[in-house]
Scaffold this active site. Sequence first.
Site, short mmCIF file in Angstrom:
data_model
loop_
_atom_site.label_atom_id
_atom_site.label_comp_id
_atom_site.label_asym_id
_atom_site.label_seq_id
_atom_site.Cartn_x
_atom_site.Cartn_y
_atom_site.Cartn_z
N HIS A 17 89.34 -18.54 30.60
CA HIS A 17 88.20 -17.63 30.42
C HIS A 17 88.40 -16.62 29.30
O HIS A 17 87.44 -16.02 28.84
CB HIS A 17 87.89 -16.90 31.73
CG HIS A 17 87.23 -17.77 32.77
ND1 HIS A 17 85.85 -17.81 32.93
CD2 HIS A 17 87.74 -18.62 33.68
CE1 HIS A 17 85.56 -18.65 33.92
NE2 HIS A 17 86.69 -19.15 34.39
N ASP A 58 82.14 -20.03 35.16
CA ASP A 58 82.02 -20.39 36.58
C ASP A 58 80.55 -20.24 36.95
O ASP A 58 79.97 -19.15 36.78
CB ASP A 58 82.88 -19.44 37.43
CG ASP A 58 84.36 -19.53 37.08
OD1 ASP A 58 84.78 -20.60 36.61
OD2 ASP A 58 85.07 -18.53 37.27
N GLU A 92 88.06 -27.36 40.96
CA GLU A 92 87.06 -26.31 41.22
C GLU A 92 85.67 -26.84 40.84
O GLU A 92 85.43 -27.12 39.67
CB GLU A 92 87.39 -25.06 40.38
CG GLU A 92 88.75 -24.49 40.72
CD GLU A 92 89.18 -23.34 39.81
OE1 GLU A 92 88.34 -22.82 39.06
OE2 GLU A 92 90.36 -23.00 39.86
N HIS A 113 83.86 -24.58 37.94
CA HIS A 113 84.46 -24.18 36.64
C HIS A 113 84.27 -25.29 35.60
O HIS A 113 84.71 -26.41 35.80
CB HIS A 113 85.94 -23.88 36.85
CG HIS A 113 86.69 -23.53 35.58
ND1 HIS A 113 87.12 -22.25 35.30
CD2 HIS A 113 87.06 -24.30 34.52
CE1 HIS A 113 87.73 -22.24 34.12
NE2 HIS A 113 87.72 -23.49 33.63
C1 LIG Z 1 89.43 -19.11 40.16
C2 LIG Z 1 88.36 -19.35 39.18
N1 LIG Z 1 87.43 -18.28 39.13
C3 LIG Z 1 88.86 -19.69 37.79
O1 LIG Z 1 88.29 -19.25 36.85
N2 LIG Z 1 89.93 -20.52 37.70
C4 LIG Z 1 90.44 -20.90 36.43
C5 LIG Z 1 91.42 -22.02 36.49
C6 LIG Z 1 91.01 -19.72 35.67
O2 LIG Z 1 91.61 -18.81 36.24
O3 LIG Z 1 90.90 -19.78 34.43
ZN LIG Z 2 86.65 -20.45 35.98
#
Ligand SMILES: C[C@@H](N)C(=O)N[C@H](C)C(=O)O
Ligand SMILES: [Zn+2]
EC number: 3.4.13.22
Length: 236
Positions: free
Chosen positions: A136, A143, A205, A208
């Site tokens: 991110h 997400d 997930e 995501h």
């Molecule tokens: C946990 C979720 N919100 C998420 O974004 N997971 C990915 C793998 C991340 O932390 O980049």
């Molecule tokens: Zn994510």
Amino acid sequence: MNLKPYQQIPIVECHEPLAPIPREVFVIPPTHPYAALGADYQGRSPYFLRQGVIQALQQAQQALQEEHPHWKILIFDAFRPISVQQFMVDYSFQTLLQQRGLNEANLSEAEKQDLWQVVYELWALPSSDPATPPPHSTGAALDITLVDAQGNVVDMGSEIDELSARSHPDYYATAQTPPEQTYHQHRQLLHRIMTQAGFRRHPREWWHFSLGDQLWAWLGQQENSSDDAIARYGRI
Ligand SMILES: C[C@@H](N)C(=O)N[C@H](C)C(=O)O
Ligand SMILES: [Zn+2]
């Protein structure tokens, strides 16, 4: 913590700028979930993505509306600074302790490592190394879920960020009856519109997706070994 395989993908940064996600096009809730928990964005907004990623997201929503007029994509989270990634992994660790009725002070190093393992199954490491950015932090990962024509959030059978097997995209794949069968159909719909627009989904997930980051490039290489596995978006 060991590197994940996708973190070995080289990044050739394309320098495309971040842009705001248009609020008039997508559903953006009034309060950001991590800001509500106390995450400090230091004046930055989580509702930014790379320009090319926003264009692809608009394409995904058009595909959605061809199947379901007036349905929309809801943005749960998008750009996430590394300091917020750190805040959220720490928050998840504390949540896990509470859920299991544990006191950190009474745990051995091995027991703590086991809990961190659970946290890092869901969350990326808050690495500040530019070669291994959390997804991110690149402005290329987001997400999301769906909202129906009445403005109700579509039921996917688990909450975003739930630390459980229900987060796995195919958790309900073998369901024969509603509502579980419907959850799977909703997850498939989300996956279909996003992959048609060029995104790839996180294997663990359902919510995501990313386009152009290391995980995206690595997933492309898994699908087709002749693909050039290079990410074009690194940490902002
Ligand atoms: C946990 C979720 N919100 C998420 O974004 N997971 C990915 C793998 C991340 O932390 O980049
Ligand atoms: Zn994510």
